[in-house]
Design an enzyme around this catalytic site. Sequence first.
Site, PDB file in Angstrom:
ATOM      1  N   ASN A 297      29.391  16.940  36.189  1.00 61.39           N
ATOM      2  CA  ASN A 297      29.866  16.995  37.576  1.00 61.39           C
ATOM      3  C   ASN A 297      28.850  16.273  38.453  1.00 61.39           C
ATOM      4  O   ASN A 297      27.774  16.802  38.738  1.00 61.39           O
ATOM      5  CB  ASN A 297      30.025  18.454  38.017  1.00 61.39           C
ATOM      6  CG  ASN A 297      30.503  18.567  39.460  1.00 61.39           C
ATOM      7  OD1 ASN A 297      30.962  17.590  40.059  1.00 61.39           O
ATOM      8  ND2 ASN A 297      30.400  19.752  40.026  1.00 61.39           N
TER       9      ASN A 297
ATOM     10  N   LYS B  92      29.115  15.470  41.543  1.00 62.03           N
ATOM     11  CA  LYS B  92      29.138  15.920  42.939  1.00 62.03           C
ATOM     12  C   LYS B  92      29.127  14.700  43.876  1.00 62.03           C
ATOM     13  O   LYS B  92      29.826  13.718  43.597  1.00 62.03           O
ATOM     14  CB  LYS B  92      27.981  16.896  43.197  1.00 62.03           C
ATOM     15  CG  LYS B  92      28.001  18.054  42.193  1.00 62.03           C
ATOM     16  CD  LYS B  92      27.013  19.150  42.499  1.00 62.03           C
ATOM     17  CE  LYS B  92      27.117  20.234  41.442  1.00 62.03           C
ATOM     18  NZ  LYS B  92      26.220  21.370  41.725  1.00 62.03           N
TER      19      LYS B  92
ATOM     20  N   HIS C  80      35.223  25.269  42.268  1.00 65.92           N
ATOM     21  CA  HIS C  80      33.756  25.219  42.208  1.00 65.92           C
ATOM     22  C   HIS C  80      33.155  26.012  43.365  1.00 65.92           C
ATOM     23  O   HIS C  80      33.675  26.011  44.481  1.00 65.92           O
ATOM     24  CB  HIS C  80      33.275  23.764  42.253  1.00 65.92           C
ATOM     25  CG  HIS C  80      31.845  23.611  41.864  1.00 65.92           C
ATOM     26  ND1 HIS C  80      30.808  23.873  42.740  1.00 65.92           N
ATOM     27  CD2 HIS C  80      31.259  23.243  40.694  1.00 65.92           C
ATOM     28  CE1 HIS C  80      29.657  23.665  42.127  1.00 65.92           C
ATOM     29  NE2 HIS C  80      29.901  23.285  40.889  1.00 65.92           N
TER      30      HIS C  80
ATOM     31  N   GLU D  60      30.713  25.596  45.267  1.00 68.46           N
ATOM     32  CA  GLU D  60      30.354  24.848  46.472  1.00 68.46           C
ATOM     33  C   GLU D  60      31.569  24.653  47.376  1.00 68.46           C
ATOM     34  O   GLU D  60      31.453  24.685  48.604  1.00 68.46           O
ATOM     35  CB  GLU D  60      29.732  23.501  46.081  1.00 68.46           C
ATOM     36  CG  GLU D  60      28.354  23.667  45.468  1.00 68.46           C
ATOM     37  CD  GLU D  60      27.885  22.478  44.661  1.00 68.46           C
ATOM     38  OE1 GLU D  60      26.779  22.558  44.111  1.00 68.46           O
ATOM     39  OE2 GLU D  60      28.618  21.475  44.564  1.00 68.46           O
TER      40      GLU D  60
ATOM     41  N   GLU E 128      29.947  29.591  36.090  1.00 68.28           N
ATOM     42  CA  GLU E 128      28.729  29.090  36.724  1.00 68.28           C
ATOM     43  C   GLU E 128      28.159  30.165  37.638  1.00 68.28           C
ATOM     44  O   GLU E 128      28.676  30.380  38.744  1.00 68.28           O
ATOM     45  CB  GLU E 128      29.023  27.843  37.561  1.00 68.28           C
ATOM     46  CG  GLU E 128      29.426  26.628  36.762  1.00 68.28           C
ATOM     47  CD  GLU E 128      29.352  25.371  37.623  1.00 68.28           C
ATOM     48  OE1 GLU E 128      28.683  24.415  37.210  1.00 68.28           O
ATOM     49  OE2 GLU E 128      29.949  25.358  38.712  1.00 68.28           O
TER      50      GLU E 128
ATOM     51  N   GLY F  15      21.795  24.257  40.566  1.00 69.70           N
ATOM     52  CA  GLY F  15      20.879  23.400  41.299  1.00 69.70           C
ATOM     53  C   GLY F  15      19.563  24.053  41.665  1.00 69.70           C
ATOM     54  O   GLY F  15      18.783  23.495  42.425  1.00 69.70           O
TER      55      GLY F  15
ATOM     56  N   SER G 136      22.267  24.714  35.780  1.00 70.41           N
ATOM     57  CA  SER G 136      20.978  24.156  35.347  1.00 70.41           C
ATOM     58  C   SER G 136      20.910  23.977  33.829  1.00 70.41           C
ATOM     59  O   SER G 136      19.895  24.287  33.200  1.00 70.41           O
ATOM     60  CB  SER G 136      19.819  25.026  35.844  1.00 70.41           C
ATOM     61  OG  SER G 136      19.784  25.057  37.257  1.00 70.41           O
TER      62      SER G 136
END
Length: 264
Positions: free
Chosen positions: A13, A15, A106, A108, A179, A185, A223
């Site tokens: 991904n 992003k 996701h 985010e 996730e 991140g 990660s």
Amino acid sequence: MSALTIVPWVIGNWKMNPTGENVQTWTEQFNQLLQQQPISNESCHLAVAPTFIALSQVQHAFSQYNRTVHTVAQDVSRFPATGAYTGEVSADLLKDSHIQHVLIGHSERRELLGDHSEILRAKLTNALNAGLTVIYCVGESLTQRENGQAEQVVLQQVQDIASVVAPDQWASNIVIAYEPIWAIGTGKTASAADAQAIHEKIREGLSQITDSSAKVAILYGGSVKPENAKEFAACPDVNGALVGGASLNAESFYHIAAAFAQSN
């Protein structure tokens, strides 16, 4: 409950990265790595989710490879077909551009862009109606984990989409990506044992929804790096990885993919 033998998925991904020039460099480097030490289609599904403006560039580059690498959209509109929806890209438009896979849910997008369960169901419905394969993301926050709510939160997120997924679509058109939000991140990761425990619970939850629970791939994200990929790949209910930052480096992404391919 463990999964039947599932060909693992390793999905990068990207992003909101990188620039067009770096995309070209990445796809050339990754192709070279695959030519030097091939990873077969039978041992691992490979995919990359670039930005919308790079989808065609990446798709064209992958078409020159000796093996399949899927191009994945990072999101899809909750509005179907075509119409006056400035800035949106529908599932039908993705299908028309020969994009067969899409990320939905996701964290985010959930946290920063307000993708709540009703919106996610609309997106999922459109994607499935268009015949796309959905990589559906679930995960808990650090606060939720510390409060002992991780399993409850993740299983509810899976349950949120149950009403719009047909029985025959779970195995053929749904991939789950777990996730933990606190590990995205941040450099922090769940241990392999922690990941396996949640993945096993997700599979148990799926068994209450579909008879195909043992056939649904469940990926770990958060990660993931070449240094820890083998640990996750060894877990019976971890069927691959959704890779963030490490996927921006072609060599790192290759080594993660190789770890899962070798475990299959």
